[in-house]
Motif scaffolding. Structure first.
Motif, PDB file in Angstrom:
ATOM      1  N   ALA A  14      98.583 -22.898  20.492  1.00 26.37           N
ATOM      2  CA  ALA A  14      98.124 -22.499  19.161  1.00 26.37           C
ATOM      3  C   ALA A  14      97.163 -23.528  18.564  1.00 26.37           C
ATOM      4  CB  ALA A  14      99.322 -22.294  18.234  1.00 26.37           C
ATOM      5  N   ILE A  15      97.385 -24.808  18.864  1.00 30.74           N
ATOM      6  CA  ILE A  15      96.471 -25.843  18.364  1.00 30.74           C
ATOM      7  C   ILE A  15      95.082 -25.640  18.943  1.00 30.74           C
ATOM      8  CG2 ILE A  15      95.936 -28.327  18.481  1.00 30.74           C
ATOM      9  CD1 ILE A  15      98.975 -28.836  18.304  1.00 30.74           C
ATOM     10  N   GLN A  16      95.022 -25.287  20.208  1.00 32.19           N
ATOM     11  CA  GLN A  16      93.730 -25.091  20.864  1.00 32.19           C
ATOM     12  C   GLN A  16      93.095 -23.746  20.537  1.00 32.19           C
ATOM     13  OE1 GLN A  16      92.249 -27.600  22.509  1.00 32.19           O
ATOM     14  NE2 GLN A  16      94.069 -28.790  21.940  1.00 32.19           N
ATOM     15  N   GLY A  17      93.920 -22.699  20.423  1.00 36.50           N
ATOM     16  CA  GLY A  17      93.368 -21.356  20.263  1.00 36.50           C
ATOM     17  C   GLY A  17      93.592 -20.704  18.918  1.00 36.50           C
ATOM     18  N   GLY A  18      94.310 -21.371  18.016  1.00 41.76           N
ATOM     19  CA  GLY A  18      94.586 -20.783  16.712  1.00 41.76           C
ATOM     20  C   GLY A  18      95.918 -20.062  16.696  1.00 41.76           C
ATOM     21  N   GLY A  19      96.394 -19.781  15.499  1.00 41.65           N
ATOM     22  CA  GLY A  19      97.643 -19.050  15.357  1.00 41.65           C
ATOM     23  C   GLY A  19      98.845 -19.908  15.049  1.00 41.65           C
ATOM     24  N   LEU A  20      98.613 -21.132  14.566  1.00 41.57           N
ATOM     25  CA  LEU A  20      99.729 -21.992  14.179  1.00 41.57           C
ATOM     26  C   LEU A  20     100.447 -21.424  12.955  1.00 41.57           C
ATOM     27  CD1 LEU A  20      98.148 -25.542  14.533  1.00 41.57           C
ATOM     28  CD2 LEU A  20     100.191 -24.750  15.742  1.00 41.57           C
ATOM     29  N   PRO A  21     101.737 -21.708  12.817  1.00 34.83           N
ATOM     30  CA  PRO A  21     102.469 -21.258  11.635  1.00 34.83           C
ATOM     31  C   PRO A  21     102.132 -22.131  10.434  1.00 34.83           C
ATOM     32  CG  PRO A  21     103.882 -22.647  12.940  1.00 34.83           C
ATOM     33  CD  PRO A  21     102.606 -22.494  13.725  1.00 34.83           C
ATOM     34  N   ASP A  22     102.652 -21.762   9.275  1.00 30.01           N
ATOM     35  CA  ASP A  22     102.526 -22.619   8.091  1.00 30.01           C
ATOM     36  C   ASP A  22     103.508 -23.782   8.197  1.00 30.01           C
ATOM     37  OD1 ASP A  22     100.748 -20.871   6.145  1.00 30.01           O
ATOM     38  OD2 ASP A  22     102.228 -19.530   7.051  1.00 30.01           O
ATOM     39  N   VAL A  23     104.728 -23.460   8.625  1.00 33.27           N
ATOM     40  CA  VAL A  23     105.805 -24.449   8.777  1.00 33.27           C
ATOM     41  C   VAL A  23     106.410 -24.288  10.158  1.00 33.27           C
ATOM     42  CG1 VAL A  23     108.044 -25.238   7.894  1.00 33.27           C
ATOM     43  CG2 VAL A  23     106.334 -24.317   6.310  1.00 33.27           C
ATOM     44  N   GLY A  24     106.778 -25.408  10.766  1.00 37.15           N
ATOM     45  CA  GLY A  24     107.411 -25.318  12.077  1.00 37.15           C
ATOM     46  C   GLY A  24     108.387 -26.450  12.306  1.00 37.15           C
ATOM     47  N   GLY A  25     109.395 -26.178  13.107  1.00 39.18           N
ATOM     48  CA  GLY A  25     110.317 -27.226  13.498  1.00 39.18           C
ATOM     49  C   GLY A  25     109.618 -28.171  14.465  1.00 39.18           C
ATOM     50  N   VAL A  26     109.545 -29.445  14.100  1.00 36.74           N
ATOM     51  CA  VAL A  26     108.882 -30.446  14.937  1.00 36.74           C
ATOM     52  C   VAL A  26     109.769 -31.683  15.002  1.00 36.74           C
ATOM     53  CG1 VAL A  26     106.831 -31.855  15.307  1.00 36.74           C
ATOM     54  CG2 VAL A  26     106.594 -29.612  14.229  1.00 36.74           C
ATOM     55  N   GLY A  27     110.422 -31.882  16.144  1.00 37.45           N
ATOM     56  CA  GLY A  27     111.272 -33.043  16.332  1.00 37.45           C
ATOM     57  C   GLY A  27     110.512 -34.212  16.909  1.00 37.45           C
ATOM     58  N   MET A  28     111.187 -35.359  16.992  1.00 35.87           N
ATOM     59  CA  MET A  28     110.551 -36.581  17.456  1.00 35.87           C
ATOM     60  C   MET A  28     109.990 -36.478  18.862  1.00 35.87           C
ATOM     61  SD  MET A  28     113.078 -39.543  15.984  1.00 35.87           S
ATOM     62  CE  MET A  28     112.608 -40.684  17.278  1.00 35.87           C
ATOM     63  N   ALA A  29     110.635 -35.717  19.741  1.00 29.62           N
ATOM     64  CA  ALA A  29     110.210 -35.657  21.131  1.00 29.62           C
ATOM     65  C   ALA A  29     108.800 -35.120  21.285  1.00 29.62           C
ATOM     66  CB  ALA A  29     111.188 -34.808  21.939  1.00 29.62           C
ATOM     67  N   MET A  30     108.371 -34.255  20.365  1.00 30.59           N
ATOM     68  CA  MET A  30     107.026 -33.681  20.473  1.00 30.59           C
ATOM     69  C   MET A  30     106.102 -34.126  19.344  1.00 30.59           C
ATOM     70  SD  MET A  30     107.725 -29.715  19.272  1.00 30.59           S
ATOM     71  CE  MET A  30     109.325 -29.578  20.037  1.00 30.59           C
ATOM     72  N   LEU A  31     106.623 -34.904  18.420  1.00 30.12           N
ATOM     73  CA  LEU A  31     105.863 -35.264  17.226  1.00 30.12           C
ATOM     74  C   LEU A  31     104.584 -36.025  17.546  1.00 30.12           C
ATOM     75  CD1 LEU A  31     105.570 -35.359  14.173  1.00 30.12           C
ATOM     76  CD2 LEU A  31     107.068 -37.357  14.147  1.00 30.12           C
ATOM     77  N   SER A  32     104.675 -37.013  18.423  1.00 28.17           N
ATOM     78  CA  SER A  32     103.514 -37.834  18.729  1.00 28.17           C
ATOM     79  C   SER A  32     102.371 -37.006  19.300  1.00 28.17           C
ATOM     80  CB  SER A  32     103.893 -38.949  19.701  1.00 28.17           C
ATOM     81  OG  SER A  32     102.783 -39.766  20.000  1.00 28.17           O
ATOM     82  N   GLY A  33     102.696 -36.119  20.255  1.00 30.02           N
ATOM     83  CA  GLY A  33     101.674 -35.303  20.878  1.00 30.02           C
ATOM     84  C   GLY A  33     101.005 -34.348  19.911  1.00 30.02           C
ATOM     85  N   ILE A  34     101.775 -33.757  18.998  1.00 26.58           N
ATOM     86  CA  ILE A  34     101.215 -32.798  18.040  1.00 26.58           C
ATOM     87  C   ILE A  34     100.419 -33.508  16.959  1.00 26.58           C
ATOM     88  CG2 ILE A  34     101.801 -31.052  16.306  1.00 26.58           C
ATOM     89  CD1 ILE A  34     104.151 -30.251  18.039  1.00 26.58           C
ATOM     90  N   SER A  35     100.958 -34.611  16.432  1.00 24.35           N
ATOM     91  CA  SER A  35     100.251 -35.331  15.372  1.00 24.35           C
ATOM     92  C   SER A  35      98.976 -35.971  15.904  1.00 24.35           C
ATOM     93  CB  SER A  35     101.155 -36.397  14.748  1.00 24.35           C
ATOM     94  OG  SER A  35     101.524 -37.382  15.689  1.00 24.35           O
ATOM     95  N   ALA A  36      98.967 -36.382  17.178  1.00 20.98           N
ATOM     96  CA  ALA A  36      97.767 -36.995  17.768  1.00 20.98           C
ATOM     97  C   ALA A  36      96.613 -35.999  17.840  1.00 20.98           C
ATOM     98  CB  ALA A  36      98.082 -37.530  19.159  1.00 20.98           C
ATOM     99  N   GLN A  37      96.939 -34.707  17.841  1.00 15.28           N
ATOM    100  CA  GLN A  37      95.900 -33.674  17.868  1.00 15.28           C
ATOM    101  C   GLN A  37      95.438 -33.285  16.465  1.00 15.28           C
ATOM    102  OE1 GLN A  37      96.548 -30.548  21.071  1.00 15.28           O
ATOM    103  NE2 GLN A  37      98.609 -31.452  21.034  1.00 15.28           N
ATOM    104  N   GLY A  38      95.967 -33.981  15.457  1.00 11.01           N
ATOM    105  CA  GLY A  38      95.531 -33.739  14.081  1.00 11.01           C
ATOM    106  C   GLY A  38      96.006 -32.436  13.498  1.00 11.01           C
ATOM    107  N   ALA A  39      97.117 -31.894  14.018  1.00 13.15           N
ATOM    108  CA  ALA A  39      97.562 -30.571  13.575  1.00 13.15           C
ATOM    109  C   ALA A  39      98.484 -30.611  12.372  1.00 13.15           C
ATOM    110  CB  ALA A  39      98.266 -29.857  14.733  1.00 13.15           C
ATOM    111  N   LEU A  40      99.085 -31.762  12.100  1.00  9.88           N
ATOM    112  CA  LEU A  40     100.099 -31.834  11.048  1.00  9.88           C
ATOM    113  C   LEU A  40      99.603 -32.528   9.791  1.00  9.88           C
ATOM    114  CD1 LEU A  40     103.144 -32.799  13.279  1.00  9.88           C
ATOM    115  CD2 LEU A  40     102.876 -30.650  12.028  1.00  9.88           C
ATOM    116  N   GLU A  41     100.100 -32.072   8.679  1.00  8.05           N
ATOM    117  CA  GLU A  41      99.795 -32.649   7.376  1.00  8.05           C
ATOM    118  C   GLU A  41     100.699 -33.866   7.129  1.00  8.05           C
ATOM    119  OE1 GLU A  41      97.800 -31.939   3.481  1.00  8.05           O
ATOM    120  OE2 GLU A  41      97.527 -31.163   5.512  1.00  8.05           O
ATOM    121  N   PRO A  42     100.160 -35.015   6.730  1.00  9.05           N
ATOM    122  CA  PRO A  42     101.033 -36.128   6.335  1.00  9.05           C
ATOM    123  C   PRO A  42     101.789 -35.765   5.060  1.00  9.05           C
ATOM    124  CG  PRO A  42      98.735 -36.645   5.881  1.00  9.05           C
ATOM    125  CD  PRO A  42      98.736 -35.360   6.642  1.00  9.05           C
TER     126      PRO A  42
END
Length: 458
Positions: free
Chosen positions: A108-136
């Motif tokens: 979804a980060i690459q092709g669109g279609g991300l949700p407004d809110v999503g469950g994001v735990g520590m195990a995947m947080l670094s990879g998702i935040s590094a792509q600039g997808a999450l709001e601080p």
């Protein structure tokens, strides 16, 4: 970066009863001890982001549950309560199985279609935040009713797993490794509780009778198997750090020996189907009533109650070494992230704030048997009544417990610990690859990822 200090939670409301206050303090301290080693200070940023996408604060928002099918029921109750309080907001629930949520986010980060809110735990947080997808979210939390109500250890863990400065997900819960065992089977066999590794291996052997299709243990060989294997390795080897300088300790001789002993249980004291079992199949298999022990976490408590009833099983902290020392790997904090692509951040934030509030957070964690992130929820009576949660907290408060911090800071960690190595661990179980070959390969990947991470931070 500074180490997290032991701290206790003080509720904003006065509580009575010494036992209840002690439980709260134990929970707070244990969470801080168990979850992360270091965290960097917040730089005070975390503004609301693209204000043009704040939206009206009304209308529909989409929420992705990162453990869909397991926590669907409790989330739907929370959503119903939220919509009752906010009748002008509709929450579209989408349940994503835990084993596929990372790939769903990446796609979804690459092709669109991300949700407004999503469950994001520590195990995947670094990879998702590094792509600039999450709001601080630091400023939003500071300006909300959540300020001062979130476990500080969990908050610092979240920051450390992102960019080391900002909070990219609001913590909701913490989990810990748990050894579930059948008290009725142990009593019938005259066995002591599996509180140490020697007692664990003895029970695994003595409770196995293949002629009756009964087994002492069920081992996780399918999706999610790496973390469980690491917990067993470090728990037996006694090594207390994931890194020695810039090199990982996963392939240390002591860990190789520990993994050899652990995987040696496969098909001798475990069902052969275990090689393909993810946590859902493993839990269902244990709940069928013919297996003595199961390593999972606090989250499967309600499944066991429904299947076996109370009084036939217990959930205790992972086994200790023979001298009583307990070594275990850290377990990730789960949380809720706000995605930058949302066109209705105002409504999405209202949902996050509600879900992390006292009542909703307590409701979710009681259902999961996990440790609440909301400090008021952590003081609720159910926490003391839930023996597995209470025992896990009390054990982690013991000074003999040593925590091996997994490298959640690495953007590649989730991929390395799942898709890249789960098939190879299956080969080890099947005797097609040695434990040393497997761990040497894993170590090589981790050392390269750590070197790349350090290079990017210069």
């Amino acid at each position: 970066m500074s180490s997290i200090r032991n701290s206790s939670i003080r509720s904003s409301r006065a509580r009575s009863g010494g036992g209840r206050r002690r439980t709260s303090a134990v929970l707070a301290l244990s969470t801080v001890l168990a979850l992360t080693a270091t965290a960097c200070g917040d730089d005070g940023s975390g503004a609301a982001g693209d204000r043009g996408k704040e939206g009206s604060g009304k209308g529909e928002i989409t929420f992705w549950d990162n453990n869909g099918g397991v926590r669907t029921e409790v989330w739907k109750k929370i959503i119903k309560d939220f919509e009752r309080k906010h009748p002008d907001i509709e929450v579209k629930y989408v349940g994503i199985p835990a084993e596929s949520v990372q790939s769903k986010y990446d796609t979804a980060i690459q092709g669109g279609g991300l949700p407004d809110v999503g469950g994001v735990g520590m195990a995947m947080l670094s990879g998702i935040s590094a792509q600039g997808a999450l709001e601080p979210l630091d400023k939003r939390v500071k300006d909300s009713a959540l300020q001062g109500k979130l476990n500080p250890g969990m908050v610092e863990s979240i920051r450390a797993s992102g960019d080391g400065k900002r909070m990219y997900t609001v913590p909701t819960s913490a989990n810990n490794g748990t050894l579930w065992y059948r008290t009725d089977m142990f009593k019938a066999a005259g066995l002591d509780a599996p509180t140490s590794w020697p007692k664990f291996y003895k029970a695994a052997k003595e409770l196995t009778d293949t002629s009756k299709n009964t087994f002492g243990y069920t081992i996780r060989g399918g999706e999610g198997s790496i973390a469980q294997a690491l917990d067993a390795m470090y728990g037996q080897s006694g090594i207390t750090s994931f890194w020695k300088g810039d090199k990982t300790t996963v392939n240390a001789p002591e860990n190789v020996k520990a993994l050899e002993k652990y995987v040696g249980l496969y098909k001798k004291t475990t069902p052969s189907a275990d090689v393909n079992n993810d946590f859902k199949k493993m839990v269902a298999q244990w709940d069928s009533g013919r297996i003595g022990m199961l390593s999972h976490n606090l989250g499967s408590y309600q499944d066991h109650v429904k299947a076996l009833g109370k009084g036939k099983f217990r959930g205790i902290p992972n086994p200790t070494l023979a001298d009583g020392t307990r070594v275990q790997v850290s377990n990730p904090v789960d949380g809720l992230g706000l995605f930058k692509s949302s066109k209705n951040k105002a409504a999405a934030w209202k949902f996050i704030e509600f879900a992390a509030s006292h009542k909703a957070n307590s409701q979710w964690n009681e259902s999961a048997g996990a440790i609440p992130a909301n400090t008021e929820a952590a003081e609720d009576e159910w926490v003391q009544r839930a023996e597995p949660t209470r025992l896990a907290a009390e054990a982690l408060n013991d000074s003999s417990v040593k925590i091996v911090q997994l490298p959640y800071h690495l953007p590649d960690w989730n991929t390395i610990s799942k898709a890249d190595n789960e098939p190879d661990l299956q080969k080890v179980l099947l005797g097609k690859m040695s434990s040393k070959q497997f761990l040497d390969s894993l170590a090589d990947q981790l050392n390269k990822a750590q070197a790349e991470w350090k290079k990017q931070r210069r």
